[in-house]
Design a protein around this motif. Structure first.
Motif, PDB file in Angstrom:
ATOM      1  N   UNK A   1      42.731  23.798  32.907  1.00 49.39           N
ATOM      2  CA  UNK A   1      41.967  22.952  33.800  1.00 49.39           C
ATOM      3  C   UNK A   1      40.497  23.332  33.663  1.00 49.39           C
ATOM      4  N   UNK A   2      39.663  22.317  33.568  1.00 46.03           N
ATOM      5  CA  UNK A   2      38.220  22.550  33.487  1.00 46.03           C
ATOM      6  C   UNK A   2      37.625  22.542  34.894  1.00 46.03           C
ATOM      7  N   UNK A   3      36.385  22.971  34.982  1.00 49.66           N
ATOM      8  CA  UNK A   3      35.682  22.913  36.256  1.00 49.66           C
ATOM      9  C   UNK A   3      35.548  21.492  36.761  1.00 49.66           C
ATOM     10  N   UNK A   4      35.300  20.559  35.847  1.00 51.54           N
ATOM     11  CA  UNK A   4      35.189  19.145  36.234  1.00 51.54           C
ATOM     12  C   UNK A   4      36.509  18.634  36.806  1.00 51.54           C
ATOM     13  N   UNK A   5      37.613  19.019  36.196  1.00 52.51           N
ATOM     14  CA  UNK A   5      38.928  18.608  36.700  1.00 52.51           C
ATOM     15  C   UNK A   5      39.202  19.224  38.066  1.00 52.51           C
ATOM     16  N   UNK A  32      34.785  30.339  43.228  1.00 48.52           N
ATOM     17  CA  UNK A  32      35.112  28.918  43.111  1.00 48.52           C
ATOM     18  C   UNK A  32      33.943  28.150  42.510  1.00 48.52           C
ATOM     19  N   UNK A  33      32.727  28.420  42.999  1.00 51.49           N
ATOM     20  CA  UNK A  33      31.550  27.730  42.454  1.00 51.49           C
ATOM     21  C   UNK A  33      31.411  27.984  40.955  1.00 51.49           C
ATOM     22  N   UNK A  34      31.689  29.193  40.537  1.00 47.21           N
ATOM     23  CA  UNK A  34      31.601  29.517  39.109  1.00 47.21           C
ATOM     24  C   UNK A  34      32.652  28.758  38.309  1.00 47.21           C
ATOM     25  N   UNK A  35      33.846  28.624  38.858  1.00 45.33           N
ATOM     26  CA  UNK A  35      34.897  27.846  38.173  1.00 45.33           C
ATOM     27  C   UNK A  35      34.484  26.372  38.100  1.00 45.33           C
ATOM     28  N   UNK A  36      33.988  25.858  39.230  1.00 46.63           N
ATOM     29  CA  UNK A  36      33.650  24.438  39.318  1.00 46.63           C
ATOM     30  C   UNK A  36      32.506  24.048  38.388  1.00 46.63           C
ATOM     31  N   UNK A  37      31.570  24.955  38.181  1.00 50.43           N
ATOM     32  CA  UNK A  37      30.429  24.651  37.325  1.00 50.43           C
ATOM     33  C   UNK A  37      30.687  24.979  35.857  1.00 50.43           C
ATOM     34  N   UNK A  38      31.802  25.615  35.584  1.00 49.61           N
ATOM     35  CA  UNK A  38      32.109  25.975  34.204  1.00 49.61           C
ATOM     36  C   UNK A  38      31.537  27.309  33.775  1.00 49.61           C
ATOM     37  N   UNK A  44      44.492  30.748  35.903  1.00 49.03           N
ATOM     38  CA  UNK A  44      45.759  30.021  36.008  1.00 49.03           C
ATOM     39  C   UNK A  44      46.254  29.931  37.452  1.00 49.03           C
ATOM     40  N   UNK A  45      46.108  31.004  38.224  1.00 50.22           N
ATOM     41  CA  UNK A  45      46.604  30.967  39.599  1.00 50.22           C
ATOM     42  C   UNK A  45      45.816  29.970  40.446  1.00 50.22           C
ATOM     43  N   UNK A  46      44.520  29.806  40.179  1.00 48.03           N
ATOM     44  CA  UNK A  46      43.715  28.834  40.917  1.00 48.03           C
ATOM     45  C   UNK A  46      44.138  27.426  40.516  1.00 48.03           C
ATOM     46  N   UNK A  47      44.340  27.212  39.222  1.00 50.57           N
ATOM     47  CA  UNK A  47      44.791  25.900  38.759  1.00 50.57           C
ATOM     48  C   UNK A  47      46.124  25.531  39.398  1.00 50.57           C
ATOM     49  N   UNK A  48      47.061  26.461  39.369  1.00 49.44           N
ATOM     50  CA  UNK A  48      48.389  26.171  39.935  1.00 49.44           C
ATOM     51  C   UNK A  48      48.304  25.915  41.431  1.00 49.44           C
TER      52      UNK A  48
END
Length: 71
Positions: A1-5, A32-38, A44-48
């Motif tokens: 999963x990408x940050x955009x997704x 979370x902000x770092x994941x969201x911005x890429x 994987x645990x956040x995606x799930x």
């Protein structure tokens, strides 16, 4: 999963902010902000967990889950 997704999923479930989504995911808002911005890969645990939140939302149970989690 990408940050955009991840951000698109946040919008679909109606989380009003990145902080609110981090709270639902029980993760650090800065992370979370770092994941969201890429800036960082989405773990994987956040995606799930995000996909589970989407499923719960689709079933109309997100508000009940948030209340149960005391978010």
């Amino acid at each position: 999963m990408t940050g955009e997704e991840l951000e698109a999923l946040r919008m679909r479930i109606g989380a009003p902010s990145q902080e609110a989504m981090a709270e639902l995911l029980q993760c650090d808002p800065v992370g979370y902000r770092r994941y969201a911005t890429g800036a960082r890969a989405v773990p994987r645990y956040v995606e799930r967990s995000a996909r589970v939140l989407e499923f719960v939302h689709e079933q109309g149970l997100l508000s009940q889950l948030a209340k149960w989690l005391e978010v």
